[in-house]
Design a protein around this motif. Structure first.
Motif, mmCIF file in Angstrom:
data_model
loop_
_atom_site.group_PDB
_atom_site.id
_atom_site.type_symbol
_atom_site.label_atom_id
_atom_site.label_comp_id
_atom_site.label_asym_id
_atom_site.label_seq_id
_atom_site.Cartn_x
_atom_site.Cartn_y
_atom_site.Cartn_z
ATOM 1 N N SER A 105 35.163 50.574 33.321
ATOM 2 C CA SER A 105 36.475 50.953 33.011
ATOM 3 C C SER A 105 37.535 50.445 33.963
ATOM 4 O O SER A 105 38.488 49.827 33.624
ATOM 5 N N VAL A 106 37.081 50.667 35.319
ATOM 6 C CA VAL A 106 37.720 50.031 36.283
ATOM 7 C C VAL A 106 37.916 48.600 36.152
ATOM 8 O O VAL A 106 38.913 47.793 36.252
ATOM 9 N N ASN A 107 36.657 48.048 36.001
ATOM 10 C CA ASN A 107 36.859 46.466 36.080
ATOM 11 C C ASN A 107 37.514 45.863 34.604
ATOM 12 O O ASN A 107 38.154 45.056 34.662
ATOM 13 N N ALA A 108 37.595 46.853 33.478
ATOM 14 C CA ALA A 108 38.394 46.539 32.209
ATOM 15 C C ALA A 108 39.999 46.508 32.843
ATOM 16 O O ALA A 108 40.636 45.587 32.194
ATOM 17 N N VAL A 109 40.421 47.513 33.304
ATOM 18 C CA VAL A 109 41.574 47.705 33.747
ATOM 19 C C VAL A 109 42.005 46.410 34.639
ATOM 20 O O VAL A 109 43.161 45.799 34.441
ATOM 21 N N GLY B 29 40.828 36.265 35.866
ATOM 22 C CA GLY B 29 41.469 36.570 34.824
ATOM 23 C C GLY B 29 42.939 35.870 34.715
ATOM 24 O O GLY B 29 43.214 35.602 33.613
ATOM 25 N N VAL B 30 43.391 35.748 35.772
ATOM 26 C CA VAL B 30 44.994 35.009 35.940
ATOM 27 C C VAL B 30 44.644 33.668 35.171
ATOM 28 O O VAL B 30 45.395 33.343 34.153
ATOM 29 N N GLY B 31 43.679 32.918 35.657
ATOM 30 C CA GLY B 31 43.488 31.437 35.121
ATOM 31 C C GLY B 31 43.126 31.665 33.615
ATOM 32 O O GLY B 31 43.684 30.968 32.753
ATOM 33 N N MET B 32 42.072 32.392 33.187
ATOM 34 C CA MET B 32 41.544 32.413 32.002
ATOM 35 C C MET B 32 42.642 32.495 30.827
ATOM 36 O O MET B 32 42.768 31.949 29.889
ATOM 37 N N TYR B 33 43.519 33.734 31.032
ATOM 38 C CA TYR B 33 44.160 34.104 30.411
ATOM 39 C C TYR B 33 45.563 33.050 30.031
ATOM 40 O O TYR B 33 46.143 32.723 29.205
ATOM 41 N N LEU B 34 45.816 32.531 31.217
ATOM 42 C CA LEU B 34 46.998 31.664 31.256
ATOM 43 C C LEU B 34 46.654 30.462 30.456
ATOM 44 O O LEU B 34 47.301 29.954 29.741
ATOM 45 N N LEU B 35 45.395 29.838 30.597
ATOM 46 C CA LEU B 35 45.156 28.757 29.803
ATOM 47 C C LEU B 35 45.101 28.978 28.080
ATOM 48 O O LEU B 35 45.305 28.304 27.356
ATOM 49 N N PHE B 36 44.567 30.177 27.694
ATOM 50 C CA PHE B 36 44.445 30.585 26.500
ATOM 51 C C PHE B 36 45.707 30.798 25.866
ATOM 52 O O PHE B 36 46.023 30.421 24.733
ATOM 53 N N SER B 37 46.974 31.406 26.729
ATOM 54 C CA SER B 37 48.288 31.392 26.145
ATOM 55 C C SER B 37 48.971 29.882 26.147
ATOM 56 O O SER B 37 49.625 29.873 25.071
ATOM 57 N N VAL C 151 44.944 43.718 34.052
ATOM 58 C CA VAL C 151 45.994 42.989 34.939
ATOM 59 C C VAL C 151 45.841 41.634 35.292
ATOM 60 O O VAL C 151 47.054 41.008 35.369
ATOM 61 N N GLY C 152 44.838 41.260 35.164
ATOM 62 C CA GLY C 152 44.704 39.638 35.427
ATOM 63 C C GLY C 152 45.295 38.768 34.207
ATOM 64 O O GLY C 152 45.671 37.941 34.356
ATOM 65 N N PHE C 153 44.899 39.246 33.135
ATOM 66 C CA PHE C 153 45.353 38.524 31.894
ATOM 67 C C PHE C 153 46.810 38.824 31.803
ATOM 68 O O PHE C 153 47.354 37.899 31.470
ATOM 69 N N SER C 154 47.170 39.822 32.037
ATOM 70 C CA SER C 154 48.987 40.204 31.951
ATOM 71 C C SER C 154 49.609 39.336 32.820
ATOM 72 O O SER C 154 50.603 38.533 32.505
ATOM 73 N N THR C 155 48.897 39.030 34.217
ATOM 74 C CA THR C 155 49.459 38.148 35.183
ATOM 75 C C THR C 155 49.392 36.866 34.668
ATOM 76 O O THR C 155 50.382 35.930 34.824
ATOM 77 N N GLY C 156 48.322 36.362 34.116
ATOM 78 C CA GLY C 156 48.129 34.912 33.761
ATOM 79 C C GLY C 156 49.273 34.638 32.714
ATOM 80 O O GLY C 156 49.682 33.500 32.481
ATOM 81 N N SER C 157 49.173 35.609 31.737
ATOM 82 C CA SER C 157 50.306 35.433 30.567
ATOM 83 C C SER C 157 51.703 35.330 31.015
ATOM 84 O O SER C 157 52.439 34.440 30.493
ATOM 85 N N VAL D 42 37.149 39.132 41.846
ATOM 86 C CA VAL D 42 36.712 37.776 41.177
ATOM 87 C C VAL D 42 37.377 38.107 39.822
ATOM 88 O O VAL D 42 37.820 37.198 39.007
ATOM 89 N N MET D 43 37.208 39.236 39.134
ATOM 90 C CA MET D 43 37.700 39.531 37.962
ATOM 91 C C MET D 43 39.129 39.253 37.800
ATOM 92 O O MET D 43 39.759 38.709 36.749
ATOM 93 N N LEU D 44 40.009 39.760 38.673
ATOM 94 C CA LEU D 44 41.319 39.792 38.761
ATOM 95 C C LEU D 44 41.832 38.145 38.795
ATOM 96 O O LEU D 44 42.631 37.810 38.162
#
Length: 464
Positions: free
Chosen positions: A403-407, A281-289, A411-417, A276-278
């Motif tokens: 820490s695993v969840n943070a990583v 995270g893709v969608g969340m950071y996509l909109l932010f960027s 990855v999700g944020f980077s993918t979204g960006s 779910v986090m992965l």
């Protein structure tokens, strides 16, 4: 020893906010750094990238190093490294030293998971849950503090003054840690073995493999130009990074004292939470960027508002404020409605922000409202996530599991960006992308967020 220590809570939250501020210093200063150091924008971009890469490797390493009785010395050492790195960004030295300083600062991004472990060990259960939720929110929503502050400092006094903000933050965090950070309980738990007073042996092989796989994965995901010009090479690097990551996971499963206990990831609730986090995270950071780029686009492009770095930073304030409001409220709601409903509701709020930005952005107030709604959704989502994982995680593995969840989130944020960059690049014929590119990206993000909703509904998030 457990208590309600308000001073400790404020210290933990301050370190979490400090990490977010340090991480956010790169993004609004890219242009200013290029001008001050007379380097290209591509080179200047590394002031952000190198900090994020250092953080991605440091987070799981610190999660293991700080899981035992040496946690206090680990935190103080990392804060000390951050102070030295901050000095390198402020002192007028060649550009290479600035990058070295940003890498040192980025190593502190993993401190948030250690603060979560401190909260779980030293606070009563209710206050620990609230503090962990707010720490999870601070690691993302806190960028709304760093962006405007660094922007106005850069505009008024130059780029080194903006980096001076990082120096002030890291020095104050170090001093606070000396007086307020308690010693960890003098026990460690390893794969069901009885607690002992000795620290676990550090898994060097696992750390080396992770230091190869994670930066390669994040770099290839985030390199928009590589995917545009050399898609085949990008695929090869991506596959190689995933194979190394798979090999690392196999090694960890067979290691007596691993860097990350991957057996925890086999639990359905933990595995589901990370999926779910992965995707989320893709969608969340996509909109932010998308929003931050849209409001800074000059009006000459036929859209946008031409905001300065400082003004664009102010647009992010609602994101942070509503994110922290959600983080404050979620722990109380979780007891009544459960983690699944909270994650689903917060994802639905993010979806509403996507739809709003996709259909209405002609006036500045509309993107501001959209990013505020996004902050509310991201804050609630981030605050609810730790409860799902920690409900089935031994206390001694708190830092490692988070820490695993943070990583995964990185990855999700980077993918979204990167996804946003690729879509906008495909809609660019001149200097700026067409406005339809933002619409297409927004609807694609809405689709990814809808998929997240489906995952929340179907996967076994409820602890057994």
């Amino acid at each position: 020893m457990r208590g309600s220590g308000r001073g400790l809570v404020w210290f933990l939250l301050y370190v979490g906010l400090a990490s977010a501020v340090i991480g956010s210093l790169g993004a609004p200063l890219i242009t200013a750094v290029a001008e001050a150091y007379r380097v290209s924008l591509a080179a200047s971009q590394w002031t952000l990238t190198i900090a994020l890469l250092a953080g991605s490797v440091a987070t799981p390493v610190l999660g293991r190093l700080g899981s035992g009785p040496r946690r206090r010395i680990v935190v103080l050492t990392v804060l000390g490294v951050e102070v030295v790195g901050s000095l390198l960004t402020v002192i007028p030295l060649p550009f290479a030293y600035l990058l070295l300083g940003r890498a040192a600062q980025g190593s502190g991004l993993g401190l948030v998971v250690l603060m979560m472990a401190v909260a779980r060990d030293h606070l009563d259960e209710q206050r620990a849950a609230r503090t962990i939720a707010l720490l999870s929110v601070a690691s993302t929503a806190g960028i709304g503090i760093g962006y405007p502050l660094s922007g106005i400092l850069a505009d008024q006094f130059g780029v080194r003054a903006a980096y001076g903000l990082g120096l002030v933050v890291t020095v104050s965090a170090f001093v606070a840690a000396v007086f307020l950070l308690p010693h960890a309980p003098n026990t460690t738990t390893q794969r069901g073995v009885a607690p002992t007073a000795t620290a676990a042996r550090f898994d060097v092989r696992g750390a080396v493999l992770l230091a190869i796989a994670l930066p390669a994965l994040l770099l290839v995901i985030g390199e928009t130009r590589l995917w545009q010009q050399h898609a085949g090479l990008a695929v090869v690097i991506l596959v190689a990074a995933l194979l190394v990551l798979f090999g690392w996971a196999v090694l960890e499963a067979r290691t007596e004292q691993p860097l990350v206990d991957v057996r925890l990831l086999r639990h359905p609730a933990v595995a589901a939470a990370n999926v779910v986090m992965l995707v989320g995270g893709v969608g969340m950071y996509l909109l932010f960027s998308l929003i931050t780029r849209y409001v800074q686009t000059p009006t000459a492009a036929g859209y946008g508002f031409g905001l300065t770095t400082f003004e664009a930073g102010l647009v992010l304030v609602p994101f942070s404020v509503l994110g922290f409001v959600a983080g404050r409220l979620v722990p109380g709601w979780r007891e009544r409605v459960g983690a699944r409903l909270l994650l689903g509701a917060s994802t639905a709020v993010v979806l509403a922000a996507f739809v709003l930005f996709a259909v209405a952005r002609s006036r500045l107030v509309l993107p501001v409202v959209a990013i505020g709604v996004l902050g509310l959704g991201v804050g609630a989502f981030s605050a609810a996530m730790p409860a799902v994982i920690l409900a089935v995680t031994p206390a001694a593995e708190t830092a490692s599991a988070m820490s695993v969840n943070a990583v995964v989130r990185s990855v999700g944020f980077s993918t979204g960006s990167a996804l946003g960059g690729l879509i906008l690049a495909a809609h660019t014929t001149g200097t700026f992308p067409t406005e339809s590119g933002f619409t297409t990206a927004a609807w694609l993000g809405a689709t990814a967020t809808t998929c997240t909703l489906a995952i929340v509904a179907l996967l076994p998030l409820k602890p057994r």
